[in-house]
Write an enzyme that holds these catalytic residues in place. Structure first.
Site, short mmCIF file in Angstrom:
data_model
loop_
_atom_site.label_atom_id
_atom_site.label_comp_id
_atom_site.label_asym_id
_atom_site.label_seq_id
_atom_site.Cartn_x
_atom_site.Cartn_y
_atom_site.Cartn_z
N HIS A 19 46.77 -42.25 0.94
CA HIS A 19 46.15 -41.18 0.14
C HIS A 19 44.65 -41.11 0.38
O HIS A 19 44.11 -41.84 1.22
CB HIS A 19 46.49 -41.35 -1.34
CG HIS A 19 46.06 -42.66 -1.94
ND1 HIS A 19 44.74 -43.05 -2.04
CD2 HIS A 19 46.78 -43.70 -2.44
CE1 HIS A 19 44.66 -44.24 -2.60
NE2 HIS A 19 45.88 -44.67 -2.85
N HIS A 22 42.53 -44.35 0.43
CA HIS A 22 42.65 -45.14 1.67
C HIS A 22 41.79 -44.51 2.77
O HIS A 22 41.07 -45.19 3.49
CB HIS A 22 44.10 -45.15 2.18
CG HIS A 22 45.10 -45.66 1.19
ND1 HIS A 22 46.31 -45.05 0.98
CD2 HIS A 22 45.06 -46.72 0.36
CE1 HIS A 22 46.99 -45.72 0.06
NE2 HIS A 22 46.25 -46.73 -0.33
N CYS A 127 51.86 -56.93 -15.56
CA CYS A 127 51.91 -55.53 -15.13
C CYS A 127 52.36 -55.51 -13.69
O CYS A 127 51.69 -56.08 -12.81
CB CYS A 127 50.54 -54.86 -15.25
SG CYS A 127 50.51 -53.25 -14.41
N CYS A 130 49.84 -53.70 -11.19
CA CYS A 130 48.73 -54.53 -10.70
C CYS A 130 49.25 -55.80 -10.03
O CYS A 130 48.49 -56.52 -9.39
CB CYS A 130 47.82 -54.95 -11.84
SG CYS A 130 46.99 -53.61 -12.68
N CYS A 145 49.00 -51.17 -19.64
CA CYS A 145 47.92 -51.43 -18.69
C CYS A 145 47.15 -50.13 -18.49
O CYS A 145 47.75 -49.09 -18.21
CB CYS A 145 48.51 -51.88 -17.35
SG CYS A 145 47.32 -51.86 -16.01
N HIS A 148 47.95 -48.43 -15.19
CA HIS A 148 49.35 -47.99 -14.98
C HIS A 148 50.00 -47.65 -16.31
O HIS A 148 50.95 -48.32 -16.73
CB HIS A 148 50.15 -49.08 -14.23
CG HIS A 148 49.56 -49.45 -12.92
ND1 HIS A 148 48.71 -50.52 -12.75
CD2 HIS A 148 49.67 -48.86 -11.69
CE1 HIS A 148 48.33 -50.59 -11.48
NE2 HIS A 148 48.89 -49.59 -10.82
N LYS A 298 41.53 -36.86 -13.38
CA LYS A 298 42.15 -37.84 -12.49
C LYS A 298 43.20 -37.12 -11.64
O LYS A 298 43.85 -36.19 -12.11
CB LYS A 298 42.82 -38.93 -13.33
CG LYS A 298 43.05 -40.22 -12.59
CD LYS A 298 43.53 -41.31 -13.55
CE LYS A 298 43.94 -42.48 -12.80
NZ LYS A 298 44.69 -43.15 -12.21
N LYS A 301 50.11 -35.91 -9.37
CA LYS A 301 51.05 -34.95 -8.80
C LYS A 301 51.42 -33.88 -9.80
O LYS A 301 51.61 -32.72 -9.45
CB LYS A 301 52.31 -35.68 -8.30
CG LYS A 301 52.03 -36.55 -7.07
CD LYS A 301 53.31 -36.92 -6.34
CE LYS A 301 53.03 -37.67 -5.05
NZ LYS A 301 53.07 -39.13 -5.21
#
Length: 508
Positions: A19, A22, A127, A130, A145, A148, A298, A301
């Site tokens: 994504h 990266h 989690c 993580c 978390c 997440h 943020k 999708k």
């Protein structure tokens, strides 16, 4: 003796496709590599994939694929993306490599032999996102978390191996105090000091094979595999052939590029792992913030504001993406990105300000001076002023740049591109060509404009190498000086120009 520089990106989890995050870290690492190579340094750039851990194991199972096939497929996908992004990595990491796994086991054994690893039972909140245990203070009020929120945290009660962290905390704080450049920018250095302000819990470094099988087996207990972070962080050493002695000169010049979300593993766990193994610390952690959608939302999708690097490349070309990321990153605050923003920046800056000037001046030169670049006559104050501005604007890329300085270097190039356009408009070579007595003045204006563009393009080979290289071919420019610094008058008067193409075709 040439100076060495070793730049690393994190290794990316292969449980999902590559994504924008990266793409960003790897492109910034590539820009720093190209900058240092232009200065005459010897470089190693590593990027790659983290193939171990529970999430990867489950992702393969979800697709019903044998684990080795799944890892090979994902690895190929990531490598393909970095190749398309023009990331000139020297080493592509795969943690499934036998040599890496042996070295990780060797590191663990040496720490175990120093009595710094203990076995104990642990009850806690885990989690899966993580892949780490959480304290209650790490969780939201709803007990989730924060990174997440859609995944349920699990209560686990199991026996594991733990690395003692507290004995090294003071020493690490001292290292940070003694080396102000160790963590940059300063906001993140302060955040790290905050993480180290209270006693540290032991770090769980294993997972029972009953839960996770994909990983490096513990050398001192084969019922366990190594916790994925411990294994992943060691890649920075194994890429340069540690434990072989030859690793040392590269390691002494190692700079880790990381996003702010992984400051703790890189700023707390990793230095303490190294201290526990009796190894020196990396030279620097260069930390960056994140990319968020338009309006600071943020990316998700469901909102539909995800920027897919491959889609951007397909529509706008790789340099539109590289330029936007370099131009708009903020080191210590999040930056906004959207396909529309990238398109606007590409059209207005690369297209109108840089590409358009090159195309106008070079086509004019070709048409009016028999396909050649004219030789200049005497320079005026206006010529000298623009030449001076171009040297000043590109000089920064003739020196060592840090991650946080990249956007300012891009800003200075866009500012000088505006000045160059003003110069060209004010000198109006299309008027000067009309009279014999101003024809030589016209030649000078064209030469100065194209030679200034050459300097800018040489600087930009560090950032948008593909486009900058094509521009230099159009100008029939000689090879750049090495080590690079901006130098005027390197285009040959009365020399042939190459074929002029539109460098940044406008996208609607």
């Amino acid at each position: 003796m040439s100076m060495k520089s070793y730049i690393t990106t994190p290794i990316y989890y292969v449980n999902g496709s590559p994504h924008i995050g990266h793409a960003f870290t790897s492109i910034m690492a590539d820009i720093l590599k190209r900058n240092r190579m232009a200065l005459g340094h010897e470089l190693k750039l590593s990027t790659g994939v983290d193939e171990h851990g529970q999430k990867n194991q489950e992702a393969a199972a979800d697709l019903g694929m044998p684990i080795d096939d799944f890892l090979a497929m994902r690895c190929k996908e990531f490598q393909g993306v970095f190749d398309k992004l023009d990331v000139a990595y020297d080493y592509f990491v795969r943690t499934s490599r036998e040599g890496h796994k042996q070295a990780v086991a060797g590191m663990e054994q040496s720490i175990f032999d120093r009595d710094l690893i203990i076995k104990k039972n642990y009850t806690g909140t885990y989690c899966k996102g993580c892949e780490e245990f959480k304290k209650d203070s790490d969780l939201t009020e709803e007990g989730q978390c924060p990174l997440h929120p859609t995944m349920k945290v699990e209560q686990t009660d199991e026996t594991n191996y733990f690395l003692k962290m507290e004995p090294f905390r003071e020493r690490l704080l001292q290292h940070i105090a003694d080396n102000p450049d160790f963590v940059q920018p300063e906001a993140f250095r302060n955040e790290l000091k905050q993480m180290l302000s209270e006693p540290l819990d032991d770090l769980c470094i294993s997972r029972p094979k009953t839960r996770v099988t994909l990983g490096v087996e513990l050398p001192f207990d084969t019922d366990f595999v190594t916790y994925v972070w411990f294994d992943a962080l060691a890649n920075y050493l194994t890429n340069i052939d540690w434990p072989d002695e030859s690793y040392a000169p590269w390691w002494a010049e190692c700079e880790h590029l990381i996003g702010k979300d992984i400051l703790k593993p890189h700023g707390v766990y990793w230095p303490i792992m190294l201290m526990a193994a009796g190894l020196p610390l990396p030279k620097k952690l260069s930390v960056h913030s994140h990319w968020v959608g338009a309006g600071g939302m943020k990316m998700s999708k469901s909102i539909g504001n995800v920027v897919d690097p491959m889609e951007v490349i397909a529509e706008l070309g790789v340099d539109a993406l590289r330029w936007y990321l370099a131009r708009h990153m903020r080191a210590d605050s999040d930056s906004q990105i959207s396909v529309d923003f990238i398109k606007q920046t590409y059209n207005t800056e690369l297209g109108n300000k840089i590409g358009n000037l090159l195309s106008r001046a070079a086509k004019f030169s070709k048409a009016r001076f028999d396909g050649k670049l004219p030789a200049p006559g005497a320079l005026t104050e206006a010529d000298e002023a623009i030449r001076k501005s171009v040297i000043a604007a590109t000089e920064g890329l003739g020196g060592w740049i840090s991650l946080a300085e990249i956007p300012a270097r891009m800003q200075s190039i866009i500012t000088v591109a505006d000045e160059m356009n003003n110069y060209f408009a004010e000198q109006a070579p299309w008027e000067l060509i009309k009279n014999d007595d101003t024809r030589e003045r016209c030649q000078t204006v064209i030469y100065v404009t194209l030679d200034c563009l050459r300097v800018v393009m040489e600087a930009l080979t560090q950032v948008i190498p593909g486009s900058a290289g094509r521009a230099l071919t159009m100008l029939n420019a000689p090879d750049a000086v090495h080590p690079w610094k901006p130098e005027l008058d390197r285009l040959q008067g009365d020399s042939d120009l190459g074929d002029i193409e539109t460098l940044f075709p406008r996208v609607q």
